[in-house]
Write a protein that holds these residues in place. Structure first.
Motif, short mmCIF file in Angstrom:
data_model
loop_
_atom_site.label_atom_id
_atom_site.label_comp_id
_atom_site.label_asym_id
_atom_site.label_seq_id
_atom_site.Cartn_x
_atom_site.Cartn_y
_atom_site.Cartn_z
N VAL A 2 69.54 95.85 60.70
CA VAL A 2 69.19 94.84 59.75
C VAL A 2 69.06 93.41 60.52
O VAL A 2 69.70 93.25 61.31
CB VAL A 2 70.28 94.85 58.68
N GLU A 3 68.28 92.84 59.81
CA GLU A 3 68.27 91.47 60.02
C GLU A 3 68.56 90.56 58.89
O GLU A 3 68.16 90.89 57.74
CB GLU A 3 66.66 90.91 60.50
N HIS A 5 69.03 87.27 56.63
CA HIS A 5 68.34 85.80 56.31
C HIS A 5 69.24 85.09 55.17
O HIS A 5 70.48 85.78 54.88
CB HIS A 5 67.05 85.94 55.93
N SER A 8 68.27 87.13 52.02
CA SER A 8 67.52 88.44 51.87
C SER A 8 67.97 89.29 53.21
O SER A 8 68.62 88.52 54.12
CB SER A 8 65.85 88.35 52.07
N VAL A 9 67.62 90.44 53.07
CA VAL A 9 67.99 91.21 54.27
C VAL A 9 66.82 92.39 54.66
O VAL A 9 66.28 92.75 53.77
CB VAL A 9 69.28 92.09 54.13
N THR A 10 66.45 92.25 55.90
CA THR A 10 65.31 93.27 56.51
C THR A 10 66.09 94.48 56.83
O THR A 10 66.98 94.39 57.93
CB THR A 10 64.41 92.54 57.19
N PHE A 11 65.62 95.63 56.17
CA PHE A 11 66.26 96.91 56.91
C PHE A 11 65.20 97.58 57.67
O PHE A 11 64.26 97.85 57.27
CB PHE A 11 66.71 97.93 55.61
N TYR A 12 65.88 97.91 58.86
CA TYR A 12 65.04 98.75 59.67
C TYR A 12 65.26 100.11 59.84
O TYR A 12 66.28 100.27 60.41
CB TYR A 12 64.70 98.13 61.36
N PRO A 37 60.11 98.50 58.01
CA PRO A 37 60.90 97.24 57.75
C PRO A 37 60.72 97.30 56.12
O PRO A 37 59.63 97.01 55.72
CB PRO A 37 60.49 96.33 58.75
N LEU A 38 61.84 97.04 55.41
CA LEU A 38 61.93 96.62 54.21
C LEU A 38 62.99 95.45 54.00
O LEU A 38 64.08 95.39 54.26
CB LEU A 38 62.26 97.88 53.39
N THR A 39 62.19 94.48 53.09
CA THR A 39 63.13 93.22 52.92
C THR A 39 63.47 93.27 51.26
O THR A 39 62.57 93.47 50.65
CB THR A 39 62.10 91.91 53.10
N GLU A 41 65.89 90.85 48.45
CA GLU A 41 66.60 89.80 48.15
C GLU A 41 67.88 90.06 47.42
O GLU A 41 67.77 90.98 46.67
CB GLU A 41 65.72 88.76 47.44
#
Length: 320
Positions: A2-3, A5, A8-12, A37-39, A41
């Motif tokens: 995950v990233e 932000h 929000s969060v981006t899931f890999y 990848p899915l972001t 909020e």
């Protein structure tokens, strides 16, 4: 992986992932298909628990996130925090907190039932009966929270009875058997050993919140104070689906006379029970109940509920 932000969060997704689930999907109720990848909020400062589903819709943890969620029932949820998340650690007691462990031969259920009792050294002014007791004792550390607040002089002495169910869904779904067990067996056993207190209260999360509100409605002469956390208010005695049932308990309070009850209610902003709990709080306000309602930027989980323990005790049992 995950990233994280600011909002929000981006899931890999790992190779075998086909769906993303979490409090924000009601877990497996509304899984989100994921191929890349899915972001998403979330509220500012959110705490999020999530997992993935494989092609057979079996859950598994994110292999790149070692942080396990504080979940006493499932091993696969992983946790992430957005910037600004804050967890206020309650004041720790000065000495180890002890509880007495009991087993009660229940005539109602025909089996032994277990419960724990935290009894403060000072004479207790209230007894709080807690559903899903082992989780509240071990995971949420409720006895330590109460003892810490008591040592600071912020609450009156409160005895806490941690009640453990055998089948929580059956017992907490408007169960008259559980009602009889509590009123006719457990309370008399506790008061015979530890003595009665001027007040009694109820505390529970999810279905435990539902049964707390229901018991208080039926027995306001027994229970004066109620704390609900993410109460499962989408439930009906004639239903059985905790996601789609009508909000029967709220309706019953709405049509009943205002009772001598005091409420602490809270819910997470990332769960399906947000709107029902908002409507319950609005009903309490319309009916003139003394109450405190709070929301947290998290979901249907123990991080949400742990954060509400000190505020609940302070509001219901705070020193005058």
């Amino acid at each position: 992986m995950v990233e994280v932000h600011h909002r929000s969060v981006t899931f890999y997704p790992p190779a075998r992932a086909r769906f993303l689930v979490g409090d924000f999907t009601d877990w497996d109720r509304r899984p989100i298909p994921i191929e890349g990848p899915l972001t998403l909020e979330f509220p500012p400062g959110a705490y999020i628990e999530y997992a993935f589903l494989d092609e057979d819709r079996e859950p598994f943890p994110d292999p790149d996130n070692p942080r396990k969620a504080q979940n006493p029932w499932w091993s696969y949820p992983r946790a992430i925090e957005l910037p600004g998340f804050q967890y206020a650690t309650p004041h720790q007691p000065s000495r180890p907190v002890e509880v007495d462990r009991h087993r009660l031969a229940s005539r109602v259920f025909g089996t032994p039932r277990r419960y724990y009792v935290y009894n403060p050294q000072e004479p207790a002014q209230a007894t709080l009966y807690v559903h899903d007791g082992v989780a509240y004792y071990r995971t949420a550390k409720l006895a330590e929270v109460a003892q810490g607040l008591l040592e600071q002089g912020q609450i009156d002495p409160v005895r806490i009875v941690f009640i453990e169910p055998e089948d929580r869904r059956q017992e907490y779904w408007f169960s008259t058997a559980y009602e009889r067990h509590l009123l006719d067996e457990l309370i008399p056993a506790v008061e015979a050993q530890y003595g009665p207190t001027p007040e009694r209260g109820l505390l529970g999360a999810s279905l435990g919140g539902l049964i707390s509100g229901w018991l208080a409605l039926r027995h306001p002469q027994v229970f004066q104070k109620v704390a609900t956390q993410s109460a499962c208010l989408t439930a009906s005695p004639k239903g059985g689906d905790s996601y789609t049932d009508p909000e029967w308990l709220t309706e019953q309070y709405q049509v009943a006379e205002t009772l001598p009850l005091r409420f602490y209610c809270e819910t997470g902003q990332i769960e399906w029970l947000l709107a029902p709990n908002r409507r319950f709080a609005a009903m309490l306000a319309d009916k003139g109940y003394p109450h405190l309602y709070q929301e947290r930027p998290s979901g249907h989980n123990w991080m949400t509920w742990r954060q509400g323990l000190a505020p609940a005790l302070l509001y219901l049992f705070g020193s005058k």
